[in-house]
Write a protein that holds these residues in place. Structure first.
Motif, PDB file in Angstrom:
ATOM      1  N   TRP A 274     -28.960   5.198 -39.097  1.00 49.05           N
ATOM      2  CA  TRP A 274     -29.757   5.188 -37.866  1.00 49.05           C
ATOM      3  C   TRP A 274     -31.254   5.262 -38.158  1.00 49.05           C
ATOM      4  O   TRP A 274     -32.052   4.486 -37.625  1.00 49.05           O
ATOM      5  CB  TRP A 274     -29.316   6.361 -36.982  1.00 49.05           C
TER       6      TRP A 274
ATOM      7  N   ARG B  66     -32.574   2.074 -40.151  1.00 48.49           N
ATOM      8  CA  ARG B  66     -32.657   0.951 -39.206  1.00 48.49           C
ATOM      9  C   ARG B  66     -33.891   1.105 -38.312  1.00 48.49           C
ATOM     10  O   ARG B  66     -34.683   0.172 -38.138  1.00 48.49           O
ATOM     11  CB  ARG B  66     -31.383   0.913 -38.373  1.00 48.49           C
TER      12      ARG B  66
ATOM     13  N   ARG C 158     -37.265   0.677 -40.128  1.00 46.26           N
ATOM     14  CA  ARG C 158     -37.551  -0.711 -40.494  1.00 46.26           C
ATOM     15  C   ARG C 158     -37.980  -1.541 -39.282  1.00 46.26           C
ATOM     16  O   ARG C 158     -38.792  -2.456 -39.423  1.00 46.26           O
ATOM     17  CB  ARG C 158     -36.346  -1.331 -41.206  1.00 46.26           C
TER      18      ARG C 158
ATOM     19  N   ALA D 184     -33.242  -4.999 -40.633  1.00 42.31           N
ATOM     20  CA  ALA D 184     -32.941  -4.030 -39.577  1.00 42.31           C
ATOM     21  C   ALA D 184     -31.845  -4.548 -38.648  1.00 42.31           C
ATOM     22  O   ALA D 184     -30.985  -3.782 -38.194  1.00 42.31           O
ATOM     23  CB  ALA D 184     -34.204  -3.722 -38.781  1.00 42.31           C
TER      24      ALA D 184
ATOM     25  N   LEU E 138     -28.656  -4.102 -40.470  1.00 46.34           N
ATOM     26  CA  LEU E 138     -28.297  -2.687 -40.435  1.00 46.34           C
ATOM     27  C   LEU E 138     -27.764  -2.286 -39.055  1.00 46.34           C
ATOM     28  O   LEU E 138     -26.944  -1.371 -38.951  1.00 46.34           O
ATOM     29  CB  LEU E 138     -29.513  -1.825 -40.790  1.00 46.34           C
ATOM     30  N   SER E 139     -28.215  -2.987 -38.015  1.00 42.92           N
ATOM     31  CA  SER E 139     -27.732  -2.706 -36.655  1.00 42.92           C
ATOM     32  C   SER E 139     -26.233  -2.956 -36.543  1.00 42.92           C
ATOM     33  O   SER E 139     -25.524  -2.238 -35.818  1.00 42.92           O
ATOM     34  CB  SER E 139     -28.476  -3.571 -35.637  1.00 42.92           C
TER      35      SER E 139
ATOM     36  N   TYR F  33     -24.573  -0.128 -38.176  1.00 45.35           N
ATOM     37  CA  TYR F  33     -24.847   1.058 -37.349  1.00 45.35           C
ATOM     38  C   TYR F  33     -23.852   1.110 -36.186  1.00 45.35           C
ATOM     39  O   TYR F  33     -23.329   2.185 -35.847  1.00 45.35           O
ATOM     40  CB  TYR F  33     -26.278   1.013 -36.817  1.00 45.35           C
TER      41      TYR F  33
ATOM     42  N   TYR G 191     -24.071  -0.553 -46.435  1.00 43.01           N
ATOM     43  CA  TYR G 191     -25.441  -0.069 -46.201  1.00 43.01           C
ATOM     44  C   TYR G 191     -26.277  -0.184 -47.482  1.00 43.01           C
ATOM     45  O   TYR G 191     -27.394  -0.714 -47.463  1.00 43.01           O
ATOM     46  CB  TYR G 191     -25.385   1.375 -45.719  1.00 43.01           C
TER      47      TYR G 191
END
Length: 200
Positions: free
Chosen positions: A12, A15, A18, A98, A101-102, A105, A132
């Motif tokens: 979290w 992400r 970034r 990012a 990564l979402s 996430y 990750y």
């Protein structure tokens, strides 16, 4: 459960930091373009002194030559330095990372809030953490420490970080200035040179 909480927080925060870094690089790109434009305007304005007899008579031509030369060199040096920094490219890389990564996430949120047994959740968490680490290592750009700090400050209620309004204000001021002070110094330097040379 601590491992799952820790993994959730890490993804979290990375992400979020970034996304903030992406925004900052775009701001730096705008500031860079603006600074180049201002430095170029300085050269044009200074050159006008040679065209206008009234203005020209007020200053020593040698002093004006020196100031114009200095402004031209500053513009050239600044353009070369900034051209090598690729703010837009860095912003794009961090935004892309990012967004990737979402996705994990969202996966981590599902695991974190699921009613599965602890061993199953931990196993899924380990798999997500592998993704990750791969995503973080794949991106050759990274957010700065102050991007991370800004993310934590913006989410201080969720993170239970105790900051009063004055501390928040001071951090925001320093955060704003830190990004822009470099460009401000480039803009103000030719003016200082002009004042020093012509009013000595």
């Amino acid at each position: 459960m601590d491992r799952i909480e820790s993994a959730y927080q890490r993804i979290w925060k990375t992400r979020g930091a970034r996304f903030i870094a992406h925004s900052n690089y775009l701001t730096q790109n705008k500031c860079s373009n603006f600074t180049v434009a201002i430095l170029s305007v300085y050269i044009i304005v200074l050159s006008c002194y040679f065209i206008s007899p009234t203005l020209k008579s007020k200053f020593n031509p040698d002093d004006l030559n020196l100031v114009i030369l200095a402004a031209s060199l500053l513009t050239l040096v600044f353009s070369q330095i900034e051209g090598s920094k690729d703010y837009k490219l860095k912003a794009d890389k961090l935004h892309r990372n990012a967004m990737e990564l979402s996705e994990i996430y969202d996966e981590m949120q599902s695991v974190y809030h699921s009613a599965d047994a602890l061993n199953i959740k931990e196993s899924k968490t380990d798999q997500i953490l592998k993704k990750y680490n791969q995503l973080v290592q794949k991106c050759d750009e990274n957010h700065n420490s102050y991007d991370y700090e800004m993310f934590e400050l913006r989410n201080r209620k969720e993170l239970k970080i105790k900051k009063n309004w004055f501390e928040v204000l001071i951090f925001n001021i320093f955060y704003y200035v830190r990004i822009r002070i470099y460009f401000f110094l480039w803009i103000i330097t030719p003016i200082l040179i002009f004042v020093f040379v012509t009013i000595k």
